[in-house]
Design a protein around this motif. Sequence first.
Motif, mmCIF file in Angstrom:
data_model
loop_
_atom_site.group_PDB
_atom_site.id
_atom_site.type_symbol
_atom_site.label_atom_id
_atom_site.label_comp_id
_atom_site.label_asym_id
_atom_site.label_seq_id
_atom_site.Cartn_x
_atom_site.Cartn_y
_atom_site.Cartn_z
ATOM 1 N N ARG A 123 0.832 -1.201 0.000
ATOM 2 C CA ARG A 123 0.000 0.000 0.000
ATOM 3 C C ARG A 123 0.866 1.250 0.000
ATOM 4 O O ARG A 123 0.587 2.215 -0.724
ATOM 5 C CB ARG A 123 -0.912 -0.034 1.239
ATOM 6 N N ASP A 124 1.944 1.228 0.790
ATOM 7 C CA ASP A 124 2.879 2.362 0.802
ATOM 8 C C ASP A 124 3.593 2.502 -0.537
ATOM 9 O O ASP A 124 3.698 3.603 -1.093
ATOM 10 C CB ASP A 124 3.926 2.175 1.905
ATOM 11 N N GLU A 125 4.101 1.376 -1.046
ATOM 12 C CA GLU A 125 4.883 1.443 -2.282
ATOM 13 C C GLU A 125 4.035 1.918 -3.461
ATOM 14 O O GLU A 125 4.556 2.553 -4.389
ATOM 15 C CB GLU A 125 5.507 0.076 -2.601
ATOM 16 N N SER A 126 2.745 1.623 -3.421
ATOM 17 C CA SER A 126 1.853 2.114 -4.458
ATOM 18 C C SER A 126 1.867 3.634 -4.502
ATOM 19 O O SER A 126 1.934 4.242 -5.570
ATOM 20 C CB SER A 126 0.430 1.610 -4.200
ATOM 21 N N VAL A 127 1.834 4.254 -3.332
ATOM 22 C CA VAL A 127 1.870 5.717 -3.258
ATOM 23 C C VAL A 127 3.255 6.234 -3.640
ATOM 24 O O VAL A 127 3.384 7.185 -4.424
ATOM 25 C CB VAL A 127 1.496 6.209 -1.849
ATOM 26 N N HIS A 128 4.301 5.599 -3.115
ATOM 27 C CA HIS A 128 5.668 6.069 -3.381
ATOM 28 C C HIS A 128 5.968 6.053 -4.881
ATOM 29 O O HIS A 128 6.471 7.026 -5.442
ATOM 30 C CB HIS A 128 6.691 5.187 -2.654
ATOM 31 N N GLY A 129 5.663 4.928 -5.531
ATOM 32 C CA GLY A 129 5.956 4.807 -6.952
ATOM 33 C C GLY A 129 5.160 5.787 -7.801
ATOM 34 O O GLY A 129 5.680 6.364 -8.766
ATOM 35 N N THR A 130 3.905 5.983 -7.428
ATOM 36 C CA THR A 130 3.062 6.914 -8.175
ATOM 37 C C THR A 130 3.548 8.354 -8.005
ATOM 38 O O THR A 130 3.648 9.109 -8.975
ATOM 39 C CB THR A 130 1.599 6.801 -7.714
ATOM 40 N N TYR A 131 3.871 8.725 -6.776
ATOM 41 C CA TYR A 131 4.297 10.097 -6.490
ATOM 42 C C TYR A 131 5.635 10.418 -7.159
ATOM 43 O O TYR A 131 5.779 11.457 -7.829
ATOM 44 C CB TYR A 131 4.427 10.301 -4.978
ATOM 45 N N ILE A 132 6.613 9.530 -7.004
ATOM 46 C CA ILE A 132 7.925 9.793 -7.593
ATOM 47 C C ILE A 132 7.829 9.761 -9.111
ATOM 48 O O ILE A 132 8.482 10.542 -9.813
ATOM 49 C CB ILE A 132 8.963 8.801 -7.049
ATOM 50 N N GLY A 133 6.973 8.874 -9.647
ATOM 51 C CA GLY A 133 6.752 8.855 -11.087
ATOM 52 C C GLY A 133 6.133 10.146 -11.584
ATOM 53 O O GLY A 133 6.504 10.660 -12.655
ATOM 54 N N TYR A 134 5.213 10.692 -10.824
ATOM 55 C CA TYR A 134 4.601 11.976 -11.176
ATOM 56 C C TYR A 134 5.653 13.080 -11.195
ATOM 57 O O TYR A 134 5.706 13.901 -12.126
ATOM 58 C CB TYR A 134 3.487 12.314 -10.184
ATOM 59 N N LYS A 135 6.517 13.104 -10.180
ATOM 60 C CA LYS A 135 7.564 14.126 -10.123
ATOM 61 C C LYS A 135 8.535 13.965 -11.294
ATOM 62 O O LYS A 135 9.048 14.963 -11.829
ATOM 63 C CB LYS A 135 8.308 14.050 -8.784
ATOM 64 N N PHE A 136 8.788 12.718 -11.682
ATOM 65 C CA PHE A 136 9.610 12.497 -12.874
ATOM 66 C C PHE A 136 8.947 13.126 -14.093
ATOM 67 O O PHE A 136 9.605 13.817 -14.891
ATOM 68 C CB PHE A 136 9.815 11.006 -13.111
ATOM 69 N N GLN A 137 7.653 12.889 -14.259
ATOM 70 C CA GLN A 137 6.955 13.391 -15.440
ATOM 71 C C GLN A 137 6.946 14.917 -15.494
ATOM 72 O O GLN A 137 7.023 15.508 -16.581
ATOM 73 C CB GLN A 137 5.532 12.842 -15.483
ATOM 74 N N VAL A 138 6.868 15.552 -14.330
ATOM 75 C CA VAL A 138 6.917 17.017 -14.303
ATOM 76 C C VAL A 138 8.221 17.508 -14.916
ATOM 77 O O VAL A 138 8.236 18.426 -15.751
ATOM 78 C CB VAL A 138 6.764 17.536 -12.856
#
Length: 321
Positions: A190-205
């Motif tokens: 559950r944590d890693e789902s958030v971590h991967g999504t958030y860091i991936g979003y920051k990458f896309q920015v």
Amino acid sequence: MTAEAYKAINWNRIDDMIDKLTWEKLVEQFWTDTRIPLSNDLSDWNTLPLNEREMIAKVFGGLTLLDTLQSQDGIEALKKSSRTQHEEAVYNNIEFMESMHAKSYSAIFSTLNTKAEIDEIFEWTHSNPMLQKKAQIINGIYQDGTDLQKKVASVLLESFLFYSGFYAPLYYLGNSKLTNVAEIIKLILRDESVHGTYIGYKFQVGYNQLDETEQEELKNWAYDLLFRLYENEIEYTSHLYDDIGWTDSVGIFLRYNANKALQNLGFDPLFPDTAQDVDPIIMNGISTGTSNHDFFSQVGNGYLVGMVESMDDSDYEKWMS
């Protein structure tokens, strides 16, 4: 000469609402390993064949190493490129929970294994060539890569490399064994789902601010890194699971999650494997809900926020729109 004023973080003025939403999600999901009754799994553990117990010990040893890498080096590397104080605060939260994940495996070891066995597990993590190779590849990027390369490495670790280890406890959960051990894994998932999504979003920015040539070079680099890690991960998976007969099934699960990691980065999938190809027992277990819904109740109702579900694909799509 007047010194520049030190700035207090102001959560009432947010540059990127994703930072606030992610912070709130992570706080809602807070948990500790001490609230899970791991000793209730001892009867299941004692009925497992020796080769399965050895496999599980190696699985959790490998996961401990990766979470240690992420908590000690990975998130610290990402914080250096934080655009705002709020983003750095989110990374601080993630960093702490990665340490919690690493500690939780020691809680499992201390419940299921003898001191001598635990020493053997950690010696194995320090000497296994495939495990060390993936840690060294990722950490090399954390130390010497660009800011965006570091985010790629982090997402591949969070959303892909952990999953060769997650397979085993999810399989046992689907067969009603080691359910409390699996509860910890589901909390980590559950944590890693958030971590991967958030860091991936920051990458896309950051990626979207590059010109087309730079984007193409970085995308090719990311795919090359994924394939390099995948080749090593298949060898690692074979080492863990050949004796149990699970290697092929774990490989499908790995490729499915590699595609999910690429999705987090905003890239197209590399492998043909989909959720329909993964063992349904595993897909049922990977659901990020948890079963011990009252495990925080002993320390006050405020901890009940730990029961909330993690971000799913609809959250991700909402962010990207």
